[in-house]
Design an enzyme around this catalytic site. Structure first.
Site, PDB file in Angstrom:
ATOM      1  N   LYS A  22       0.820  -1.382   0.083  1.00 60.47           N
ATOM      2  CA  LYS A  22       0.212  -0.086  -0.020  1.00 60.47           C
ATOM      3  C   LYS A  22       0.999   1.344  -0.131  1.00 60.47           C
ATOM      4  CE  LYS A  22      -1.845   1.560   3.886  1.00 60.47           C
ATOM      5  NZ  LYS A  22      -1.651   3.084   4.374  1.00 60.47           N
ATOM      6  N   ASN A  23       1.892   1.383   0.969  1.00 61.69           N
ATOM      7  CA  ASN A  23       2.750   2.574   1.122  1.00 61.69           C
ATOM      8  C   ASN A  23       3.679   2.577  -0.249  1.00 61.69           C
ATOM      9  OD1 ASN A  23       1.449   3.045   3.352  1.00 61.69           O
ATOM     10  ND2 ASN A  23       2.906   2.464   4.619  1.00 61.69           N
ATOM     11  N   ARG A  92      -5.170  10.178   4.188  1.00 60.16           N
ATOM     12  CA  ARG A  92      -3.794  11.265   4.628  1.00 60.16           C
ATOM     13  C   ARG A  92      -2.742  11.543   3.657  1.00 60.16           C
ATOM     14  NH1 ARG A  92       0.090  14.166   7.622  1.00 60.16           N
ATOM     15  NH2 ARG A  92       1.784  13.228   6.748  1.00 60.16           N
ATOM     16  N   CYS A 116      -5.000  12.606  12.518  1.00 62.08           N
ATOM     17  CA  CYS A 116      -5.722  11.286  12.389  1.00 62.08           C
ATOM     18  C   CYS A 116      -5.644  10.468  13.559  1.00 62.08           C
ATOM     19  CB  CYS A 116      -4.873  10.810  11.322  1.00 62.08           C
ATOM     20  SG  CYS A 116      -3.335   9.796  11.709  1.00 62.08           S
ATOM     21  N   ARG A 121      -0.664  15.230  12.385  1.00 60.48           N
ATOM     22  CA  ARG A 121       0.242  14.766  11.343  1.00 60.48           C
ATOM     23  C   ARG A 121       0.599  15.978  10.566  1.00 60.48           C
ATOM     24  NH1 ARG A 121      -0.833   8.859  10.226  1.00 60.48           N
ATOM     25  NH2 ARG A 121       0.893   9.265   8.649  1.00 60.48           N
ATOM     26  N   ILE A 123       2.640  18.711   8.303  1.00 58.22           N
ATOM     27  CA  ILE A 123       3.337  18.428   6.885  1.00 58.22           C
ATOM     28  C   ILE A 123       4.506  19.591   6.734  1.00 58.22           C
ATOM     29  CG2 ILE A 123       1.509  17.369   5.632  1.00 58.22           C
ATOM     30  CD1 ILE A 123       0.858  20.099   4.465  1.00 58.22           C
ATOM     31  N   ASP A 124       4.830  20.192   7.901  1.00 53.60           N
ATOM     32  CA  ASP A 124       5.814  21.308   8.105  1.00 53.60           C
ATOM     33  C   ASP A 124       7.167  20.802   7.192  1.00 53.60           C
ATOM     34  OD1 ASP A 124       5.884  19.412  10.043  1.00 53.60           O
ATOM     35  OD2 ASP A 124       7.591  20.595  10.945  1.00 53.60           O
ATOM     36  N   LEU A 125       7.393  19.560   7.335  1.00 51.20           N
ATOM     37  CA  LEU A 125       9.022  19.178   6.738  1.00 51.20           C
ATOM     38  C   LEU A 125       8.620  18.930   5.143  1.00 51.20           C
ATOM     39  CD1 LEU A 125       9.711  16.190   9.169  1.00 51.20           C
ATOM     40  CD2 LEU A 125      10.863  18.352   8.940  1.00 51.20           C
ATOM     41  N   ASP A 305       4.625   0.792  11.900  1.00 52.13           N
ATOM     42  CA  ASP A 305       3.345  -0.128  11.614  1.00 52.13           C
ATOM     43  C   ASP A 305       3.137  -1.431  12.077  1.00 52.13           C
ATOM     44  OD1 ASP A 305       2.775   2.356  10.152  1.00 52.13           O
ATOM     45  OD2 ASP A 305       3.244   1.592   8.323  1.00 52.13           O
ATOM     46  N   ILE A 327       7.708   6.962  17.018  1.00 54.83           N
ATOM     47  CA  ILE A 327       7.581   7.796  15.762  1.00 54.83           C
ATOM     48  C   ILE A 327       6.086   8.635  16.092  1.00 54.83           C
ATOM     49  CG2 ILE A 327       7.033   7.429  13.420  1.00 54.83           C
ATOM     50  CD1 ILE A 327       9.766   6.431  14.208  1.00 54.83           C
ATOM     51  N   ARG A 397      -8.418  -0.738   5.048  1.00 58.45           N
ATOM     52  CA  ARG A 397      -7.519   0.403   4.332  1.00 58.45           C
ATOM     53  C   ARG A 397      -6.100  -0.194   4.005  1.00 58.45           C
ATOM     54  NH1 ARG A 397      -6.362   4.112   7.967  1.00 58.45           N
ATOM     55  NH2 ARG A 397      -5.094   4.738   6.295  1.00 58.45           N
TER      56      ARG A 397
HETATM   57  C1  UD1 Z   1       4.525   6.900   6.310  1.00 58.13           C
HETATM   58  C2  UD1 Z   1       3.374   5.633   6.214  1.00 58.13           C
HETATM   59  C3  UD1 Z   1       2.953   5.037   7.387  1.00 58.13           C
HETATM   60  C4  UD1 Z   1       4.147   4.969   8.293  1.00 58.13           C
HETATM   61  C5  UD1 Z   1       5.103   6.093   8.580  1.00 58.13           C
HETATM   62  C6  UD1 Z   1       6.380   5.875   9.485  1.00 58.13           C
HETATM   63  C7  UD1 Z   1       2.752   5.975   3.909  1.00 58.13           C
HETATM   64  C8  UD1 Z   1       1.381   6.288   3.208  1.00 58.13           C
HETATM   65  N1  UD1 Z   1       2.538   5.851   5.321  1.00 58.13           N
HETATM   66  O1  UD1 Z   1       3.687   7.886   6.794  1.00 58.13           O
HETATM   67  O2  UD1 Z   1       2.036   3.820   7.281  1.00 58.13           O
HETATM   68  O3  UD1 Z   1       3.586   4.643   9.836  1.00 58.13           O
HETATM   69  O4  UD1 Z   1       5.525   6.430   7.143  1.00 58.13           O
HETATM   70  O5  UD1 Z   1       7.092   4.584   8.971  1.00 58.13           O
HETATM   71  O6  UD1 Z   1       3.687   5.772   3.505  1.00 58.13           O
HETATM   72  N2  UD1 Z   1       6.309  14.561  10.706  1.00 58.13           N
HETATM   73  C9  UD1 Z   1       6.380  15.745  11.176  1.00 58.13           C
HETATM   74  N3  UD1 Z   1       6.396  16.658  10.020  1.00 58.13           N
HETATM   75  C10 UD1 Z   1       6.158  16.333   8.671  1.00 58.13           C
HETATM   76  C11 UD1 Z   1       5.934  15.028   8.400  1.00 58.13           C
HETATM   77  C12 UD1 Z   1       6.049  14.058   9.567  1.00 58.13           C
HETATM   78  O7  UD1 Z   1       6.460  16.118  12.261  1.00 58.13           O
HETATM   79  O8  UD1 Z   1       6.002  17.101   7.889  1.00 58.13           O
HETATM   80  C13 UD1 Z   1       6.287  13.438  11.787  1.00 58.13           C
HETATM   81  C14 UD1 Z   1       5.081  12.405  11.888  1.00 58.13           C
HETATM   82  O9  UD1 Z   1       4.119  13.368  12.808  1.00 58.13           O
HETATM   83  C15 UD1 Z   1       5.519  11.371  12.549  1.00 58.13           C
HETATM   84  C16 UD1 Z   1       6.756  11.225  12.008  1.00 58.13           C
HETATM   85  O10 UD1 Z   1       7.293  12.421  11.499  1.00 58.13           O
HETATM   86  O11 UD1 Z   1       5.526  11.437  13.969  1.00 58.13           O
HETATM   87  C17 UD1 Z   1       6.938  10.157  10.924  1.00 58.13           C
HETATM   88  O12 UD1 Z   1       6.074  10.537   9.780  1.00 58.13           O
HETATM   89  P1  UD1 Z   1       6.403  10.027   8.370  1.00 58.13           P
HETATM   90  O13 UD1 Z   1       7.585   9.437   8.130  1.00 58.13           O
HETATM   91  O14 UD1 Z   1       6.328  11.454   7.467  1.00 58.13           O
HETATM   92  O15 UD1 Z   1       5.161   9.220   8.164  1.00 58.13           O
HETATM   93  P2  UD1 Z   1       4.337   9.317   6.800  1.00 58.13           P
HETATM   94  O16 UD1 Z   1       4.902   9.636   5.526  1.00 58.13           O
HETATM   95  O17 UD1 Z   1       3.061  10.148   7.086  1.00 58.13           O
END
Ligand code: UD1
Length: 416
Positions: A22-23, A92, A116, A121, A123-125, A305, A327, A397
């Site tokens: 899925k990912n 998401r 979520c 969640r 998206i600043d990064l 996960d 995480i 999902r």
């Molecule tokens: C992806 C996976 C999800 C998995 C996660 C971590 C998909 C569709 N989903 O989610 O199943 O659990 O990786 O392996 O691929 N964060 C920030 N700012 C940001 C982005 C992330 O603070 O802009 C934080 C998040 O809140 C979280 C951590 O970084 O605490 C990890 O997030 P991230 O690696 O981005 O996970 P996703 O890509 O959302």
């Protein structure tokens, strides 16, 4: 929505195939908009999020076709780069469309994904990374707007190796006018899969799987064919189910290297695990051994996960185990439900202390998120008596043929 009913206590035995990841499929579907051509993606599981990604693509003007596990996306014409809230909020990871849509159309607008079940969640990064390569991004009224500025690449350092931010940046940078060097990139196998897909489209990306990714922008990309990698979390789910039901399993079409950290924990828990080519064999121990401390980490560390699944397995441990979730903030919701089945778990902040019990007993439980829900199902497979799992839309999902696969392995499990 249906309920899953399980009569537990039947060891899982036999062989089963692992679905496509899925990912991997979600960012790859987003990446199909990067070319004015047709891409064919094989190994697409039938999941709500995949359907949602296809709806977004169709809304934007792509023509999508699905035949079995093959999806064809014709992105010759893209007439819309604003994704409405109704589509965005369903999933998401729709934020992965931001980089690709902006690079293709010059601009994109979509609503903010919001929080979520796992906590906030942000998206600043993603935004910071896109800005560094010359994309202007603004947020207002719950919407993110992006527009190409001096789109010439650059050096980007992620403060945390975010999977989504790494993917978003890669998908934008492939069409930039210069070179991008991303450091502290996520190293997950899905990042390598995306790199392979992009390179087949004609992109110049290297370094995925290490913490430095280099992307040389190219003027255009072309459609291609690609098979997505196997789903390592589905593999982990089935293996934990095998271990906690006292079963003997073979997984086919798996990638053992991608589940290295999970296999290592299964071995610590006393299971016999062997990997050969694309197959993984597991023989459960007499009794699960406790694991002193398990900490979720970015890849190649233990995947967040798979945390709920291993937590479920450790409830049957012959002693006390400890799990630390580093995480996500809020990823222990399944623990309360497991306790309703007789587990003995105390959580405090990001730590769960699991005191093993000799048996679980069937109960009515509620899935509150995807992997936590799957953890309740595998606990039900191992429990004495009948377990009823509600909230099954969360489980759908991420799993295509979960119930059917478990039935084929000898479980007494049905949908109502
Ligand atoms: C992806 C996976 C999800 C998995 C996660 C971590 C998909 C569709 N989903 O989610 O199943 O659990 O990786 O392996 O691929 N964060 C920030 N700012 C940001 C982005 C992330 O603070 O802009 C934080 C998040 O809140 C979280 C951590 O970084 O605490 C990890 O997030 P991230 O690696 O981005 O996970 P996703 O890509 O959302």
């Amino acid at each position: 929505m249906y309920t899953i009913e399980i009569t537990g206590g039947h060891p899982l035995c036999g062989s089963t195939l692992v679905q496509g990841a899925k990912n991997s499929v979600l960012p790859i579907l987003a990446a199909t908009v990067l070319c004015e051509g047709t891409s064919v993606i094989q190994g697409c599981p039938h999941l709500e999020d995949v359907t949602c990604a296809l709806e977004i693509l169709e809304y934007a003007g792509c023509r999508c076709r699905r035949e079995g596990n093959t999806v064809t996306v014709d992105a010759s014409v893209l007439r819309e780069s604003r994704i409405p809230f109704a589509l965005m909020h369903k999933m998401r990871s729709s934020i992965t469309f931001l980089g690709a849509m902006t690079a293709r159309c010059g601009r994109a607008e979509m609503s903010f994904p919001g929080g979520c079940e796992l906590g906030p969640r942000p998206i600043d990064l993603h935004i910071k990374a896109l800005k560094e390569i010359g994309i202007r991004v603004s947020e207002r009224g719950g919407c993110v707007r992006a527009e190409l500025g001096d789109f010439s690449g650059g050096r980007v350092h992620l403060d945390f190796p975010s999977v989504g931010a790494t993917e978003n940046l890669m998908m934008a940078a492939v069409l930039s006018k210069g070179e991008t060097v991303l450091t502290n990139a996520a190293k997950e196998p899905e990042i390598c899969d995306l790199q392979n897909f992009l390179n087949k489209m004609g992109a110049r990306v290297q370094g995925a799987g290490t913490d430095e990714i280099r992307i040389e922008g190219v003027p255009r990309l072309k459609g291609t064919e690609h098979r997505v990698i196997p789903d390592r979390i589905v593999a982990a789910t089935y293996l934990c189910a095998g271990a906690m039901t006292g079963g003997r399993l073979e997984l086919r079409g798996a990638e053992p290297e991608h589940v290295g950290a999970v296999l290592s924990v299964l071995r610590d828990a006393g299971a016999k695990v062997e990997a050969k080519g694309d197959r993984i064999f597991l023989a459960a121990p007499e009794r699960i051994r406790p694991v002193k401390l398990l900490r979720t980490m970015p890849y190649p560390g233990f995947p967040t996960d798979a945390q709920a699944l291993v937590t479920a397995m450790l409830t049957l441990g012959d002693g006390t185990s400890m799990v630390e979730e580093t995480i996500f903030e809020n990823r222990f919701k399944h623990c309360g439900e497991l306790c309703r089945m007789g587990a003995d778990i105390t959580t405090r902040g990001r730590i769960a202390v699991i005191r093993g019990v000799p048996r679980l007993t069937g109960a009515r439980v509620e899935a509150m998120e995807l992997r936590g829900g799957a953890a309740l199902v595998i606990a039900g497979l191992a429990a004495e008596g009948v377990t009823e799992v509600r909230g099954t839309s969360h489980i759908d999902r991420g799993y295509d043929t979960f119930i059917e696969d478990m039935q084929a392995l000898g479980a007494q499990i049905t949908k109502h």
